[in-house]
Design a protein around this motif. Sequence first.
Motif, PDB file in Angstrom:
ATOM      1  N   PHE A   1       0.844  -1.185   0.000  1.00 21.22           N
ATOM      2  CA  PHE A   1       0.000   0.000   0.000  1.00 21.22           C
ATOM      3  C   PHE A   1       0.881   1.238   0.000  1.00 21.22           C
ATOM      4  O   PHE A   1       2.062   1.175   0.329  1.00 21.22           O
ATOM      5  CB  PHE A   1      -0.913   0.016   1.242  1.00 21.22           C
ATOM      6  CG  PHE A   1      -1.850  -1.162   1.323  1.00 21.22           C
ATOM      7  CD1 PHE A   1      -2.652  -1.515   0.251  1.00 21.22           C
ATOM      8  CD2 PHE A   1      -1.920  -1.919   2.477  1.00 21.22           C
ATOM      9  CE1 PHE A   1      -3.514  -2.591   0.329  1.00 21.22           C
ATOM     10  CE2 PHE A   1      -2.785  -3.002   2.572  1.00 21.22           C
ATOM     11  CZ  PHE A   1      -3.585  -3.340   1.494  1.00 21.22           C
ATOM     12  N   SER A   2       0.296   2.374  -0.322  1.00 18.39           N
ATOM     13  CA  SER A   2       1.075   3.608  -0.344  1.00 18.39           C
ATOM     14  C   SER A   2       1.632   3.964   1.034  1.00 18.39           C
ATOM     15  O   SER A   2       2.710   4.540   1.148  1.00 18.39           O
ATOM     16  CB  SER A   2       0.233   4.772  -0.875  1.00 18.39           C
ATOM     17  OG  SER A   2      -0.913   4.954  -0.058  1.00 18.39           O
ATOM     18  N   ASN A   3       0.926   3.579   2.094  1.00 20.47           N
ATOM     19  CA  ASN A   3       1.381   3.904   3.451  1.00 20.47           C
ATOM     20  C   ASN A   3       1.985   2.717   4.196  1.00 20.47           C
ATOM     21  O   ASN A   3       2.396   2.856   5.331  1.00 20.47           O
ATOM     22  CB  ASN A   3       0.232   4.494   4.268  1.00 20.47           C
ATOM     23  CG  ASN A   3      -0.888   3.492   4.475  1.00 20.47           C
ATOM     24  OD1 ASN A   3      -0.978   2.490   3.764  1.00 20.47           O
ATOM     25  ND2 ASN A   3      -1.746   3.756   5.430  1.00 20.47           N
ATOM     26  N   ALA A   4       2.024   1.549   3.578  1.00 20.53           N
ATOM     27  CA  ALA A   4       2.575   0.363   4.251  1.00 20.53           C
ATOM     28  C   ALA A   4       3.147  -0.599   3.218  1.00 20.53           C
ATOM     29  O   ALA A   4       2.412  -1.148   2.399  1.00 20.53           O
ATOM     30  CB  ALA A   4       1.498  -0.328   5.071  1.00 20.53           C
ATOM     31  N   LYS A   5       4.458  -0.767   3.279  1.00 17.98           N
ATOM     32  CA  LYS A   5       5.130  -1.737   2.415  1.00 17.98           C
ATOM     33  C   LYS A   5       5.866  -2.697   3.338  1.00 17.98           C
ATOM     34  O   LYS A   5       6.985  -2.443   3.761  1.00 17.98           O
ATOM     35  CB  LYS A   5       6.093  -1.030   1.470  1.00 17.98           C
ATOM     36  CG  LYS A   5       5.379  -0.091   0.512  1.00 17.98           C
ATOM     37  CD  LYS A   5       6.294   0.440  -0.538  1.00 17.98           C
ATOM     38  CE  LYS A   5       5.640   1.442  -1.454  1.00 17.98           C
ATOM     39  NZ  LYS A   5       4.413   1.066  -2.075  1.00 17.98           N
ATOM     40  N   ASN A   6       5.167  -3.782   3.677  1.00 20.72           N
ATOM     41  CA  ASN A   6       5.754  -4.741   4.606  1.00 20.72           C
ATOM     42  C   ASN A   6       5.182  -6.127   4.403  1.00 20.72           C
ATOM     43  O   ASN A   6       4.280  -6.331   3.595  1.00 20.72           O
ATOM     44  CB  ASN A   6       5.574  -4.272   6.053  1.00 20.72           C
ATOM     45  CG  ASN A   6       4.123  -4.061   6.416  1.00 20.72           C
ATOM     46  OD1 ASN A   6       3.252  -4.813   6.004  1.00 20.72           O
ATOM     47  ND2 ASN A   6       3.837  -3.051   7.209  1.00 20.72           N
ATOM     48  N   ILE A   7       5.747  -7.050   5.136  1.00 20.03           N
ATOM     49  CA  ILE A   7       5.289  -8.437   5.137  1.00 20.03           C
ATOM     50  C   ILE A   7       4.913  -8.773   6.568  1.00 20.03           C
ATOM     51  O   ILE A   7       5.676  -8.499   7.491  1.00 20.03           O
ATOM     52  CB  ILE A   7       6.414  -9.385   4.653  1.00 20.03           C
ATOM     53  CG1 ILE A   7       6.833  -9.024   3.224  1.00 20.03           C
ATOM     54  CG2 ILE A   7       5.969 -10.843   4.757  1.00 20.03           C
ATOM     55  CD1 ILE A   7       8.132  -9.656   2.787  1.00 20.03           C
ATOM     56  N   LYS A   8       3.731  -9.355   6.758  1.00 21.10           N
ATOM     57  CA  LYS A   8       3.310  -9.796   8.089  1.00 21.10           C
ATOM     58  C   LYS A   8       3.326 -11.313   8.113  1.00 21.10           C
ATOM     59  O   LYS A   8       2.818 -11.971   7.208  1.00 21.10           O
ATOM     60  CB  LYS A   8       1.898  -9.306   8.422  1.00 21.10           C
ATOM     61  CG  LYS A   8       1.853  -7.941   9.017  1.00 21.10           C
ATOM     62  CD  LYS A   8       0.460  -7.645   9.560  1.00 21.10           C
ATOM     63  CE  LYS A   8       0.436  -6.312  10.254  1.00 21.10           C
ATOM     64  NZ  LYS A   8      -0.900  -6.001  10.773  1.00 21.10           N
ATOM     65  N   VAL A   9       3.918 -11.843   9.163  1.00 12.91           N
ATOM     66  CA  VAL A   9       3.989 -13.286   9.364  1.00 12.91           C
ATOM     67  C   VAL A   9       3.156 -13.616  10.590  1.00 12.91           C
ATOM     68  O   VAL A   9       3.381 -13.068  11.672  1.00 12.91           O
ATOM     69  CB  VAL A   9       5.453 -13.743   9.579  1.00 12.91           C
ATOM     70  CG1 VAL A   9       5.519 -15.246   9.790  1.00 12.91           C
ATOM     71  CG2 VAL A   9       6.323 -13.304   8.418  1.00 12.91           C
TER      72      VAL A   9
ATOM     73  N   GLY B   1       4.512 -11.026  13.352  1.00 13.89           N
ATOM     74  CA  GLY B   1       5.716 -10.223  13.250  1.00 13.89           C
ATOM     75  C   GLY B   1       5.697  -9.518  11.910  1.00 13.89           C
ATOM     76  O   GLY B   1       5.014  -9.955  10.975  1.00 13.89           O
ATOM     77  N   VAL B   2       6.436  -8.428  11.814  1.00 20.46           N
ATOM     78  CA  VAL B   2       6.432  -7.609  10.601  1.00 20.46           C
ATOM     79  C   VAL B   2       7.854  -7.470  10.066  1.00 20.46           C
ATOM     80  O   VAL B   2       8.795  -7.274  10.832  1.00 20.46           O
ATOM     81  CB  VAL B   2       5.872  -6.197  10.899  1.00 20.46           C
ATOM     82  CG1 VAL B   2       5.910  -5.323   9.660  1.00 20.46           C
ATOM     83  CG2 VAL B   2       4.469  -6.278  11.443  1.00 20.46           C
ATOM     84  N   ILE B   3       7.978  -7.557   8.756  1.00 18.29           N
ATOM     85  CA  ILE B   3       9.228  -7.233   8.081  1.00 18.29           C
ATOM     86  C   ILE B   3       8.937  -5.982   7.259  1.00 18.29           C
ATOM     87  O   ILE B   3       8.216  -6.034   6.273  1.00 18.29           O
ATOM     88  CB  ILE B   3       9.706  -8.374   7.164  1.00 18.29           C
ATOM     89  CG1 ILE B   3       9.913  -9.660   7.951  1.00 18.29           C
ATOM     90  CG2 ILE B   3      10.993  -7.955   6.447  1.00 18.29           C
ATOM     91  CD1 ILE B   3      10.185 -10.876   7.088  1.00 18.29           C
ATOM     92  N   THR B   4       9.482  -4.858   7.694  1.00 20.76           N
ATOM     93  CA  THR B   4       9.252  -3.586   7.023  1.00 20.76           C
ATOM     94  C   THR B   4      10.345  -3.370   5.979  1.00 20.76           C
ATOM     95  O   THR B   4      11.534  -3.423   6.302  1.00 20.76           O
ATOM     96  CB  THR B   4       9.256  -2.426   8.043  1.00 20.76           C
ATOM     97  OG1 THR B   4       8.304  -2.736   9.068  1.00 20.76           O
ATOM     98  CG2 THR B   4       8.887  -1.105   7.395  1.00 20.76           C
ATOM     99  N   ALA B   5       9.930  -3.123   4.748  1.00 21.70           N
ATOM    100  CA  ALA B   5      10.875  -3.007   3.629  1.00 21.70           C
ATOM    101  C   ALA B   5      11.934  -1.944   3.868  1.00 21.70           C
ATOM    102  O   ALA B   5      13.101  -2.149   3.529  1.00 21.70           O
ATOM    103  CB  ALA B   5      10.113  -2.720   2.341  1.00 21.70           C
ATOM    104  N   SER B   6      11.561  -0.832   4.465  1.00 24.16           N
ATOM    105  CA  SER B   6      12.520   0.258   4.662  1.00 24.16           C
ATOM    106  C   SER B   6      13.542  -0.005   5.765  1.00 24.16           C
ATOM    107  O   SER B   6      14.514   0.729   5.897  1.00 24.16           O
ATOM    108  CB  SER B   6      11.765   1.552   4.968  1.00 24.16           C
ATOM    109  OG  SER B   6      11.053   1.424   6.182  1.00 24.16           O
ATOM    110  N   GLN B   7      13.344  -1.069   6.551  1.00 22.93           N
ATOM    111  CA  GLN B   7      14.240  -1.341   7.672  1.00 22.93           C
ATOM    112  C   GLN B   7      15.243  -2.470   7.413  1.00 22.93           C
ATOM    113  O   GLN B   7      16.060  -2.779   8.283  1.00 22.93           O
ATOM    114  CB  GLN B   7      13.423  -1.644   8.922  1.00 22.93           C
ATOM    115  CG  GLN B   7      12.628  -0.438   9.379  1.00 22.93           C
ATOM    116  CD  GLN B   7      12.001  -0.647  10.733  1.00 22.93           C
ATOM    117  OE1 GLN B   7      12.479  -1.433  11.537  1.00 22.93           O
ATOM    118  NE2 GLN B   7      10.912   0.056  10.982  1.00 22.93           N
TER     119      GLN B   7
END
Length: 113
Positions: A34-42, A63-69
């Motif tokens: 999404f425009s405000n959320a680019k991540n993967i949730k496990v 848990g979340v894997i945030t693309a920007s991190q």
Amino acid sequence: MNKIHITFLLLMSLNSYAESIGFGKVAGIKQYDFSNAKNIKVFLNSDATLINENCIEKQQVFGVITASQHAPEVIDRMLSLITTAYVTNKKIRLHSETDSCEIDFVALQENVF
């Protein structure tokens, strides 16, 4: 005596700095772009253990894997382990470097060690 107090406080602060998110079998993986959320949730199954109570959504440990991190190659390696665990119905351990739901460590293992 002061050295003992300082050592104890240091150990306590290190303990609260890193946090287990959960240990169990993978219930699902969701990828958001999404425009405000680019991540993967496990999401882990309901019988998961070592749960961080802050990482529960609709009674499901996540848990979340945030693309920007994370670097793209790190995300690929983490997602590879998570997907392998899902397909083979094996347990994984999700761990955060900080007391958050951000996945910084993934282990494919049957026991915690």
